[in-house]
Design a protein around this motif. Structure first.
Motif, PDB file in Angstrom:
ATOM      1  N   LYS A  77       0.858  -1.175   0.000  1.00 26.35           N
ATOM      2  CA  LYS A  77       0.000   0.000   0.000  1.00 26.35           C
ATOM      3  C   LYS A  77       0.897   1.228   0.000  1.00 26.35           C
ATOM      4  O   LYS A  77       1.666   1.447   0.932  1.00 26.35           O
ATOM      5  N   ASN A  78       0.785   2.023  -1.054  1.00 25.30           N
ATOM      6  CA  ASN A  78       1.663   3.173  -1.238  1.00 25.30           C
ATOM      7  C   ASN A  78       3.115   2.708  -1.172  1.00 25.30           C
ATOM      8  O   ASN A  78       3.522   1.867  -1.954  1.00 25.30           O
ATOM      9  N   ASN A  79       3.887   3.229  -0.211  1.00 28.60           N
ATOM     10  CA  ASN A  79       5.286   2.812  -0.095  1.00 28.60           C
ATOM     11  C   ASN A  79       5.504   1.755   0.984  1.00 28.60           C
ATOM     12  O   ASN A  79       6.643   1.391   1.275  1.00 28.60           O
ATOM     13  N   ASP A  80       4.417   1.276   1.580  1.00 21.56           N
ATOM     14  CA  ASP A  80       4.524   0.290   2.655  1.00 21.56           C
ATOM     15  C   ASP A  80       4.316  -1.116   2.114  1.00 21.56           C
ATOM     16  O   ASP A  80       3.489  -1.342   1.227  1.00 21.56           O
ATOM     17  N   LYS A  81       5.068  -2.047   2.654  1.00 25.12           N
ATOM     18  CA  LYS A  81       4.984  -3.431   2.215  1.00 25.12           C
ATOM     19  C   LYS A  81       4.846  -4.334   3.435  1.00 25.12           C
ATOM     20  O   LYS A  81       5.552  -4.176   4.432  1.00 25.12           O
ATOM     21  N   LEU A  82       3.908  -5.281   3.360  1.00 26.43           N
ATOM     22  CA  LEU A  82       3.676  -6.233   4.434  1.00 26.43           C
ATOM     23  C   LEU A  82       3.834  -7.647   3.882  1.00 26.43           C
ATOM     24  O   LEU A  82       3.126  -8.028   2.957  1.00 26.43           O
ATOM     25  N   THR A  83       4.757  -8.398   4.445  1.00 35.83           N
ATOM     26  CA  THR A  83       4.956  -9.788   4.049  1.00 35.83           C
ATOM     27  C   THR A  83       4.499 -10.694   5.177  1.00 35.83           C
ATOM     28  O   THR A  83       4.929 -10.538   6.332  1.00 35.83           O
ATOM     29  N   ILE A  84       3.608 -11.622   4.865  1.00 39.71           N
ATOM     30  CA  ILE A  84       3.111 -12.604   5.827  1.00 39.71           C
ATOM     31  C   ILE A  84       3.713 -13.946   5.433  1.00 39.71           C
ATOM     32  O   ILE A  84       3.446 -14.456   4.337  1.00 39.71           O
ATOM     33  N   GLY A  85       4.534 -14.502   6.309  1.00 43.53           N
ATOM     34  CA  GLY A  85       5.256 -15.711   5.946  1.00 43.53           C
ATOM     35  C   GLY A  85       5.096 -16.836   6.945  1.00 43.53           C
ATOM     36  O   GLY A  85       4.846 -16.603   8.136  1.00 43.53           O
ATOM     37  N   SER A 106      15.557  -2.462   4.825  1.00 37.49           N
ATOM     38  CA  SER A 106      15.542  -3.164   6.107  1.00 37.49           C
ATOM     39  C   SER A 106      14.106  -3.465   6.535  1.00 37.49           C
ATOM     40  O   SER A 106      13.148  -2.876   6.052  1.00 37.49           O
ATOM     41  N   VAL A 107      13.988  -4.397   7.486  1.00 41.71           N
ATOM     42  CA  VAL A 107      12.688  -4.765   8.041  1.00 41.71           C
ATOM     43  C   VAL A 107      12.414  -3.882   9.246  1.00 41.71           C
ATOM     44  O   VAL A 107      13.198  -3.849  10.196  1.00 41.71           O
ATOM     45  N   GLN A 108      11.303  -3.165   9.235  1.00 40.53           N
ATOM     46  CA  GLN A 108      11.015  -2.186  10.286  1.00 40.53           C
ATOM     47  C   GLN A 108      10.226  -2.780  11.448  1.00 40.53           C
ATOM     48  O   GLN A 108      10.381  -2.353  12.586  1.00 40.53           O
ATOM     49  N   ASN A 109       9.355  -3.732  11.164  1.00 38.57           N
ATOM     50  CA  ASN A 109       8.552  -4.359  12.207  1.00 38.57           C
ATOM     51  C   ASN A 109       8.526  -5.867  11.982  1.00 38.57           C
ATOM     52  O   ASN A 109       8.271  -6.330  10.872  1.00 38.57           O
ATOM     53  N   ILE A 110       8.784  -6.619  13.044  1.00 35.32           N
ATOM     54  CA  ILE A 110       8.731  -8.076  12.979  1.00 35.32           C
ATOM     55  C   ILE A 110       7.711  -8.559  13.997  1.00 35.32           C
ATOM     56  O   ILE A 110       7.831  -8.291  15.195  1.00 35.32           O
ATOM     57  N   VAL A 111       6.681  -9.256  13.525  1.00 30.37           N
ATOM     58  CA  VAL A 111       5.650  -9.814  14.401  1.00 30.37           C
ATOM     59  C   VAL A 111       5.717 -11.334  14.322  1.00 30.37           C
ATOM     60  O   VAL A 111       5.628 -11.907  13.237  1.00 30.37           O
ATOM     61  N   ILE A 112       5.892 -11.961  15.452  1.00 30.57           N
ATOM     62  CA  ILE A 112       5.961 -13.422  15.523  1.00 30.57           C
ATOM     63  C   ILE A 112       4.664 -13.927  16.137  1.00 30.57           C
ATOM     64  O   ILE A 112       4.330 -13.590  17.277  1.00 30.57           O
ATOM     65  N   VAL A 113       3.919 -14.729  15.388  1.00 32.99           N
ATOM     66  CA  VAL A 113       2.645 -15.278  15.861  1.00 32.99           C
ATOM     67  C   VAL A 113       2.769 -16.795  15.957  1.00 32.99           C
ATOM     68  O   VAL A 113       3.097 -17.462  14.973  1.00 32.99           O
TER      69      VAL A 113
END
Length: 218
Positions: free
Chosen positions: A21-29, A57-64
């Protein structure tokens, strides 16, 4: 958000998809299992270290993940903290479930790269699998569905007394989940567990909202 990748292999994930979305990227892995999460996490930290370009670089890392066995939450959090220490990552405070941890590391240009980490080990207040958490969320919203879930749970607990097929607690948990949704979604004829999960508006359930509320801070 625009879905620009579907079920592709993106290093270091076993399988992933990316939304933009715009300049933001979200990767769900997917790491390919709970035991594989620390290894994937370390590769993401390494990516920040070797990057010569801050935007890469990766700005936010969420571990679920879930906590299907007693006593594993502390061990899991320690494994993540050990990686931060071994990789010489600076951080503010301690890593706690459901709370963002601010970190920084030096990249290939000796520049400081700041990022945040969030662990969501579900459920928060009890030992159990994600399936149990979701069934409990449904039960809290509907007395009618709760009766179906309770009846299904009792059936699963007693249907295989010799445990010839339900040989471990994990299988029992999954069977309870499947029994409820085989009733709830019988007309839809879902073929895979992931299709069942996608077919439910989980965002409407208060327990789910509370559990994932920190994601709003990404």
């Amino acid at each position: 958000m625009e879905d620009i990748k579907k079920h592709e292999q993106i290093v270091p994930f076993k399988m992933a998809r990316t939304l933009i979305k715009n300049n933001d990227k979200l990767t769900i892995g997917s790491a390919g299992g709970c035991s594989q999460i620390p290894g994937v996490f370390e590769k993401l930290i390494e990516r920040n270290q070797i990057s010569s370009d801050n935007p890469a670089s990766v700005q936010n890392i969420v571990i679920v993940t879930d906590r299907d066995e007693a006593g594993t939450e502390a061990e899991f959090l320690k494994s993540i903290m050990d990686i931060l220490q071994n990789r010489e990552v600076s951080y503010d405070g301690e890593l706690n479930n459901g709370i963002w941890l601010t970190c920084s590391v030096e990249n290939g240009r000796q520049q400081e790269v700041c990022f945040k980490i969030l662990t969501l080990i579900i459920p928060f207040e009890e030992t159990g699998a994600l399936e149990t958490f979701l069934l409990n969320s449904v039960s809290k919203e509907s007395d009618y569905d709760k009766k179906i879930i309770d009846a299904g749970n009792e059936f699963v607990e007693n249907v295989d007394p010799e445990r010839r097929y339900l040989t471990c607690r994990r299988y029992v948990t999954k069977a309870k989940f499947d029994v409820y949704f085989s009733i709830r979604t019988s007309v839809a004829q879902f073929n895979q567990r992931q299709d069942i999960l996608k077919g439910v508006d989980w965002e409407k359930y208060l327990a789910v909202q509370e559990c994932f509320k920190e994601l709003a801070n990404i």
